[in-house]
Scaffold this motif. Structure first.
Motif, mmCIF file in Angstrom:
data_model
loop_
_atom_site.group_PDB
_atom_site.id
_atom_site.type_symbol
_atom_site.label_atom_id
_atom_site.label_comp_id
_atom_site.label_asym_id
_atom_site.label_seq_id
_atom_site.Cartn_x
_atom_site.Cartn_y
_atom_site.Cartn_z
ATOM 1 N N UNK A 18 -18.546 47.174 -51.393
ATOM 2 C CA UNK A 18 -18.202 48.110 -52.474
ATOM 3 C C UNK A 18 -16.752 47.907 -52.910
ATOM 4 N N UNK A 19 -15.853 47.758 -51.944
ATOM 5 C CA UNK A 19 -14.448 47.553 -52.282
ATOM 6 C C UNK A 19 -14.262 46.274 -53.093
ATOM 7 N N UNK A 20 -14.895 45.182 -52.660
ATOM 8 C CA UNK A 20 -14.792 43.913 -53.401
ATOM 9 C C UNK A 20 -15.379 44.048 -54.802
ATOM 10 N N UNK A 21 -16.518 44.722 -54.911
ATOM 11 C CA UNK A 21 -17.143 44.954 -56.208
ATOM 12 C C UNK A 21 -16.190 45.706 -57.141
ATOM 13 N N UNK A 22 -15.571 46.749 -56.628
ATOM 14 C CA UNK A 22 -14.671 47.563 -57.443
ATOM 15 C C UNK A 22 -13.428 46.778 -57.863
ATOM 16 N N UNK A 23 -12.841 46.048 -56.943
ATOM 17 C CA UNK A 23 -11.632 45.280 -57.257
ATOM 18 C C UNK A 23 -11.935 44.232 -58.323
ATOM 19 N N UNK A 24 -13.042 43.514 -58.151
ATOM 20 C CA UNK A 24 -13.399 42.469 -59.119
ATOM 21 C C UNK A 24 -13.766 43.058 -60.476
ATOM 22 N N UNK A 25 -14.534 44.129 -60.483
ATOM 23 C CA UNK A 25 -14.910 44.744 -61.757
ATOM 24 C C UNK A 25 -13.680 45.358 -62.439
ATOM 25 N N UNK A 26 -12.804 45.927 -61.642
ATOM 26 C CA UNK A 26 -11.575 46.481 -62.194
ATOM 27 C C UNK A 26 -10.770 45.438 -62.945
ATOM 28 N N UNK A 27 -10.690 44.233 -62.402
ATOM 29 C CA UNK A 27 -9.962 43.148 -63.075
ATOM 30 C C UNK A 27 -10.529 42.893 -64.465
ATOM 31 N N UNK A 28 -11.855 42.941 -64.587
ATOM 32 C CA UNK A 28 -12.481 42.690 -65.893
ATOM 33 C C UNK A 28 -12.195 43.808 -66.891
ATOM 34 N N UNK A 29 -11.734 44.949 -66.384
ATOM 35 C CA UNK A 29 -11.438 46.110 -67.235
ATOM 36 C C UNK A 29 -9.936 46.335 -67.400
ATOM 37 N N UNK A 30 -9.148 45.389 -66.921
ATOM 38 C CA UNK A 30 -7.687 45.538 -66.929
ATOM 39 C C UNK A 30 -7.227 46.735 -66.100
ATOM 40 N N UNK A 31 -7.932 46.980 -65.008
ATOM 41 C CA UNK A 31 -7.563 48.041 -64.065
ATOM 42 C C UNK A 31 -7.230 47.407 -62.726
ATOM 43 N N UNK A 32 -6.137 47.826 -62.142
ATOM 44 C CA UNK A 32 -5.826 47.420 -60.777
ATOM 45 C C UNK A 32 -6.416 48.480 -59.863
ATOM 46 N N UNK A 33 -7.296 48.061 -58.978
ATOM 47 C CA UNK A 33 -8.023 48.990 -58.116
ATOM 48 C C UNK A 33 -7.472 48.922 -56.697
#
Length: 134
Positions: A18-33
């Motif tokens: 879940x953490x990896x999913x969030x970090x990677x998806x955040x990058x695609x949204x210009x969000x640092x997670x």
């Protein structure tokens, strides 16, 4: 315990997944997670308070504290950050005590029942709210 506790309810995905999913998806949204997990209500309250001035929003799965913690609700209200509440299972299709959320009244919205995909949906909602999508 994610991935091993009641996989028929919560799935087999692990916290690291879940953490990896969030970090990677955040990058695609210009969000640092950044991710935090704790089984201690006070640690969650401290993290919410620490988010003010440091983060632009919060995605929160408060687990059972969702249904019991006025303190988490107050912490969220005090930091004035958008919060998206997430639950892996559909809490409204489960036991009646799970239908009440103390987080919902102070959250931007709630996503429940989509497993780990709920975190992706929550990040999408937060990005839309913050206007960070490129």
């Amino acid at each position: 315990m994610l991935g091993t506790r009641q996989p028929e309810v919560y799935g087999s995905v692990t916290l690291a997944d879940v953490e990896n999913l969030c970090i990677e998806h955040g990058k695609s949204l210009n969000l640092q997670v950044s991710c935090l997990q704790s089984n201690h209500e006070g640690a969650l309250i401290d993290a919410i308070h620490d988010a003010k001035g440091k983060h632009r929003g919060i995605v929160l799965n408060a687990g059972a504290f969702t249904h019991t913690s006025v303190a988490l609700m107050d912490a969220i209200a005090s930091v004035e950050l958008p919060v998206v509440e997430v639950h892996l299972s559909n809490i409204h299709a489960r036991e009646a005590f799970r239908h009440k959320s103390y987080i919902a009244p102070v959250a931007l919205g709630q996503i429940a029942g989509f497993g780990a995909k709920g975190y992706v949906l929550a990040l999408d909602a937060l990005a839309d709210h913050l206007g960070t999508r490129s």
